[in-house]
Design a protein around this motif. Structure first.
Motif, PDB file in Angstrom:
ATOM      1  N   SER A 225       0.525  -1.340   0.025  1.00 33.90           N
ATOM      2  CA  SER A 225       0.102  -0.009  -0.273  1.00 33.90           C
ATOM      3  C   SER A 225       0.783   1.456   0.280  1.00 33.90           C
ATOM      4  N   LYS A 226       1.822   1.010   0.289  1.00 31.87           N
ATOM      5  CA  LYS A 226       2.571   2.782   0.713  1.00 31.87           C
ATOM      6  C   LYS A 226       3.614   2.476  -0.808  1.00 31.87           C
ATOM      7  N   LEU A 227       4.214   1.644  -1.368  1.00 29.48           N
ATOM      8  CA  LEU A 227       4.476   1.817  -2.746  1.00 29.48           C
ATOM      9  C   LEU A 227       3.703   2.244  -3.675  1.00 29.48           C
ATOM     10  N   HIS A 228       2.685   1.352  -3.569  1.00 34.23           N
ATOM     11  CA  HIS A 228       1.806   1.350  -4.883  1.00 34.23           C
ATOM     12  C   HIS A 228       2.239  -0.309  -5.569  1.00 34.23           C
ATOM     13  N   ILE A 229       2.847  -1.136  -5.147  1.00 32.97           N
ATOM     14  CA  ILE A 229       3.384  -2.238  -5.802  1.00 32.97           C
ATOM     15  C   ILE A 229       2.623  -3.790  -5.501  1.00 32.97           C
ATOM     16  N   ASP A 230       2.825  -4.492  -6.134  1.00 27.86           N
ATOM     17  CA  ASP A 230       2.973  -6.091  -5.493  1.00 27.86           C
ATOM     18  C   ASP A 230       4.086  -6.406  -4.816  1.00 27.86           C
ATOM     19  N   ALA A 231       4.288  -7.034  -3.768  1.00 25.28           N
ATOM     20  CA  ALA A 231       5.084  -7.285  -3.469  1.00 25.28           C
ATOM     21  C   ALA A 231       5.556  -9.175  -3.423  1.00 25.28           C
ATOM     22  N   TYR A 232       6.615  -9.653  -4.052  1.00 21.62           N
ATOM     23  CA  TYR A 232       7.293 -10.412  -4.042  1.00 21.62           C
ATOM     24  C   TYR A 232       8.080 -11.035  -3.003  1.00 21.62           C
ATOM     25  N   ASP A 233       7.922 -12.654  -2.360  1.00 18.11           N
ATOM     26  CA  ASP A 233       8.693 -13.327  -1.897  1.00 18.11           C
ATOM     27  C   ASP A 233       9.837 -14.177  -2.768  1.00 18.11           C
ATOM     28  N   ILE A 234      11.349 -13.612  -2.538  1.00 17.64           N
ATOM     29  CA  ILE A 234      12.241 -15.025  -3.157  1.00 17.64           C
ATOM     30  C   ILE A 234      13.464 -14.846  -1.658  1.00 17.64           C
ATOM     31  N   TYR A 235      13.654 -16.848  -1.964  1.00 18.06           N
ATOM     32  CA  TYR A 235      14.360 -17.068  -0.499  1.00 18.06           C
ATOM     33  C   TYR A 235      15.478 -17.503  -1.082  1.00 18.06           C
ATOM     34  N   GLY A 236      16.585 -17.419  -0.326  1.00 12.97           N
ATOM     35  CA  GLY A 236      17.387 -18.214  -0.952  1.00 12.97           C
ATOM     36  C   GLY A 236      18.531 -18.214   0.144  1.00 12.97           C
ATOM     37  N   LEU A 237      19.676 -19.250   0.168  1.00 11.34           N
ATOM     38  CA  LEU A 237      20.573 -18.919   1.155  1.00 11.34           C
ATOM     39  C   LEU A 237      22.244 -20.002   0.895  1.00 11.34           C
ATOM     40  N   SER A 238      22.823 -18.482   0.822  1.00  8.45           N
ATOM     41  CA  SER A 238      24.157 -18.820   0.461  1.00  8.45           C
ATOM     42  C   SER A 238      24.996 -19.976   0.611  1.00  8.45           C
ATOM     43  N   GLU A 239      24.861 -21.082   1.103  1.00  7.57           N
ATOM     44  CA  GLU A 239      25.271 -22.203   1.867  1.00  7.57           C
ATOM     45  C   GLU A 239      24.769 -23.022   0.962  1.00  7.57           C
ATOM     46  N   VAL A 240      23.282 -22.919  -0.390  1.00  7.03           N
ATOM     47  CA  VAL A 240      22.972 -23.321  -1.206  1.00  7.03           C
ATOM     48  C   VAL A 240      23.030 -22.720  -2.191  1.00  7.03           C
ATOM     49  N   LEU A 241      23.113 -21.854  -2.180  1.00  6.83           N
ATOM     50  CA  LEU A 241      22.789 -20.772  -4.054  1.00  6.83           C
ATOM     51  C   LEU A 241      23.460 -19.311  -3.175  1.00  6.83           C
ATOM     52  N   GLY A 242      22.419 -18.739  -2.878  1.00 11.42           N
ATOM     53  CA  GLY A 242      22.312 -17.912  -2.893  1.00 11.42           C
ATOM     54  C   GLY A 242      20.602 -16.970  -3.537  1.00 11.42           C
ATOM     55  N   PRO A 243      19.857 -16.037  -3.427  1.00  9.88           N
ATOM     56  CA  PRO A 243      18.807 -15.866  -3.708  1.00  9.88           C
ATOM     57  C   PRO A 243      18.528 -17.084  -5.207  1.00  9.88           C
ATOM     58  N   GLY A 244      16.891 -17.312  -4.564  1.00 18.17           N
ATOM     59  CA  GLY A 244      16.531 -18.152  -5.959  1.00 18.17           C
ATOM     60  C   GLY A 244      16.383 -19.934  -6.003  1.00 18.17           C
ATOM     61  N   VAL A 245      16.448 -19.642  -4.281  1.00 13.63           N
ATOM     62  CA  VAL A 245      16.630 -21.720  -4.114  1.00 13.63           C
ATOM     63  C   VAL A 245      15.021 -22.179  -4.310  1.00 13.63           C
ATOM     64  N   SER A 246      13.711 -20.449  -4.073  1.00 15.00           N
ATOM     65  CA  SER A 246      12.419 -21.051  -4.280  1.00 15.00           C
ATOM     66  C   SER A 246      11.920 -19.659  -4.493  1.00 15.00           C
ATOM     67  N   SER A 247      10.562 -19.322  -5.027  1.00 13.76           N
ATOM     68  CA  SER A 247      10.420 -18.477  -5.376  1.00 13.76           C
ATOM     69  C   SER A 247       8.941 -18.028  -5.307  1.00 13.76           C
ATOM     70  N   GLU A 248       7.955 -16.751  -5.422  1.00 11.86           N
ATOM     71  CA  GLU A 248       6.601 -17.075  -5.112  1.00 11.86           C
ATOM     72  C   GLU A 248       6.590 -17.345  -6.726  1.00 11.86           C
ATOM     73  N   CYS A 249       5.208 -17.012  -6.638  1.00 14.02           N
ATOM     74  CA  CYS A 249       4.625 -17.080  -8.378  1.00 14.02           C
ATOM     75  C   CYS A 249       3.775 -15.956  -8.151  1.00 14.02           C
ATOM     76  N   THR A 250       3.135 -15.117  -8.861  1.00 12.85           N
ATOM     77  CA  THR A 250       2.112 -14.313  -8.879  1.00 12.85           C
ATOM     78  C   THR A 250       0.492 -15.102  -7.679  1.00 12.85           C
ATOM     79  N   GLU A 251       0.685 -16.023  -7.800  1.00 15.18           N
ATOM     80  CA  GLU A 251      -0.553 -16.681  -6.904  1.00 15.18           C
ATOM     81  C   GLU A 251      -0.173 -15.675  -5.690  1.00 15.18           C
ATOM     82  N   LYS A 252       1.336 -15.727  -5.020  1.00 14.30           N
ATOM     83  CA  LYS A 252       1.359 -15.320  -3.918  1.00 14.30           C
ATOM     84  C   LYS A 252       0.960 -15.739  -2.656  1.00 14.30           C
ATOM     85  N   SER A 253       1.238 -17.152  -3.084  1.00 15.73           N
ATOM     86  CA  SER A 253       0.387 -18.811  -2.082  1.00 15.73           C
ATOM     87  C   SER A 253       1.772 -19.266  -1.435  1.00 15.73           C
ATOM     88  N   GLY A 254       3.104 -19.147  -1.449  1.00 16.34           N
ATOM     89  CA  GLY A 254       3.650 -20.043  -0.447  1.00 16.34           C
ATOM     90  C   GLY A 254       4.952 -20.070  -2.418  1.00 16.34           C
TER      91      GLY A 254
END
Ligand code: DLL
Length: 433
Positions: A225-254
């Motif tokens: 609401s503050k930035l007037h955007i869709d906010a999506y979640d990207i997850y990851g950890l350096s030990e396994v890769l970095g960002p991009g181990v998993s990510s939401e899709c536009t459904e925003k449900s996991g």
């Protein structure tokens, strides 16, 4: 989709691919990393005995401490001449861990991030501003390479310098902003307090790629609401890769896990017992394709659950629930287990509370005390003591009823709590200092 073949692979086919790749990855680790050889030998497991996914339970787990013991290059499986890049985890909770990538690993890393960006709707026509820190942290370069792989116009600004971030958003026509969720809030806050003339709605910004730290659904609503955007979640950890181990899709449900590169299991954090799909526990990773730094059954401490839900986006990849905490983040307050994200959820559900807070835990004599320092919106704050006291009382009651802990609430003047440009420090546990 960036790679439809792998993102929509039927479950059975995906499992056979995982078995084939695991055979390679386990053998690669065993043959090339003395640590894995000795730990597999000790557990009486040889990679030749691996035939199906159910054999994974025989493979020993790897802890963060074991990674640290092998600092800096002890877990590398290729000669340094084949390594083209290193990153490092921050080392705030101990020795840093150095992770390495071959040319091919960088390709896979970039592809996973490109897939993530595409799953948020980004294409080569987008303009992607990377406001994660560039450097040893995987966020900046990770998003950068992924964005280029997608073919998008990539702005490598790194974190901080908020005025300049705004200038670029406006002048270059940025459509996607990549940063920690706390830095996105910091930007929103900066606009509200220092640049009320800056009309974010009239810019082309449409989405945000947020991760590297836990953030609740309440925080998502605030940012959107503050930035007037869709906010999506990207997850990851350096030990396994970095960002991009998993990510939401536009459904925003996991978040869909890129299972063709990572095999995931959920275990009970106390016993290591493997849990069923849908049960919550610690997520454990095994890399399937990584050459330089194979990660075999790495216990991440991140708490989540895995599930399949026939996602409308068409991806068949398993989903992980938004990570809202780590097992080592859990606070035990007078015997009650509390995750900082549970406190955030309560706070974000109360009108007038701003998304800027800090949890301070201390032990006075023998009892644990928890104090939440927070900001409320300017208008309420300036209404005076009666309003502030009533709101503090309400927050304290809600926390007590939701979490069964008594927290002292300290409302501070707007702009008092330090803003973050990277990962926010939400908890100060003085018991550990
Ligand atoms: O934070 C990688 C990353 C960069 C992810 C940019 C997303 C965006 P590390 O610094 O090694 O790597 O920290 C990894 O951060 O084990 C989680 O506890 C936490 N974390 C990362 N992404 C999320 C997320 C990067 N989306 C640690 N939600 C992980 C919740 C997250 N926690």
């Amino acid at each position: 989709m960036f790679n439809k073949e792998f993102e929509t692979m039927p479950e059975k086919k995906l499992q056979s691919l995982q078995v084939e790749r695991l055979k390679w990855s386990l053998k690669h680790a065993y043959d090339n990393v003395p640590f894995y050889k000795s730990s597999f030998d000790k557990a009486g497991f040889h990679p030749d005995q691996f035939n199906s996914l159910s054999d994974m339970r025989r493979v020993p787990m790897l802890t963060k401490q074991e990674m640290r013991n092998n600092y800096p290059f002890g877990l590398f499986a290729v000669p340094l001449s084949k390594i083209v890049r290193v990153h490092s985890s921050s080392g705030t909770t101990g020795n840093a861990t150095v992770v390495g990538y071959t040319k091919n690993d960088i390709e896979v890393f970039s592809e996973c991030v490109a897939r993530s960006l595409a799953s948020f709707g980004a294409t080569e026509n987008d303009i992607i501003q990377v406001a994660y820190g560039y450097g040893l942290f995987t966020g900046g370069l990770g998003l950068h390479y992924g964005s280029e792989k997608l073919g998008a116009l990539t702005i490598p600004i790194s974190g901080g310098n908020t005025e300049r971030q705004l200038m670029l958003i406006k002048d270059l026509g940025t459509t996607f902003l990549c940063s920690t969720p706390s830095y996105a809030l910091n930007i929103a806050d900066y606009i509200e307090t220092k640049r009320p003339d800056f009309d974010i709605k009239s810019t082309k910004l449409k989405a945000g790629v947020f991760g590297a730290e836990p953030w609740t659904e309440g925080m998502r609503k605030e940012i959107e609401s503050k930035l007037h955007i869709d906010a999506y979640d990207i997850y990851g950890l350096s030990e396994v890769l970095g960002p991009g181990v998993s990510s939401e899709c536009t459904e925003k449900s996991g978040l869909h896990v890129f299972e063709d590169h990572f095999y995931v299991e959920i275990v009970n954090p106390d016993t290591g017992e493997i849990l069923q799909e849908g049960e919550k526990g610690e997520i454990v990773y095994t890399s399937l394709t990584k050459e330089a730094f194979p990660t075999i059954r790495y216990s991440s401490k991140d708490i989540t659950k895995l599930y399949h839900d026939n996602c409308k986006c068409g991806r068949t990849l398993v989903k992980m629930e938004k990570v809202t905490g780590r097992s080592d983040d859990m606070l035990i307050i007078r015997g009650v287990n509390v995750f900082p994200s549970q406190i955030e959820s309560v706070l974000m559900g109360i009108e007038g509370v701003e998304p800027h807070y800090q949890i301070i835990v201390d032990r006075k004599k023998t009892l644990d005390d928890i104090e939440i320092t927070l900001e409320i919106n300017e208008k309420l704050y300036h209404e005076g003591a009666a309003t502030v006291n009533a709101l503090s009382k309400k927050i304290s009651e809600r926390i007590k009823s939701a979490l069964s802990v008594s927290a002292k609430i300290l409302v501070v003047a707007p702009q008092t709590i330090a803003r973050s440009e990277g990962k926010a420090v939400r908890v100060i546990d003085k018991r550990k200092l």
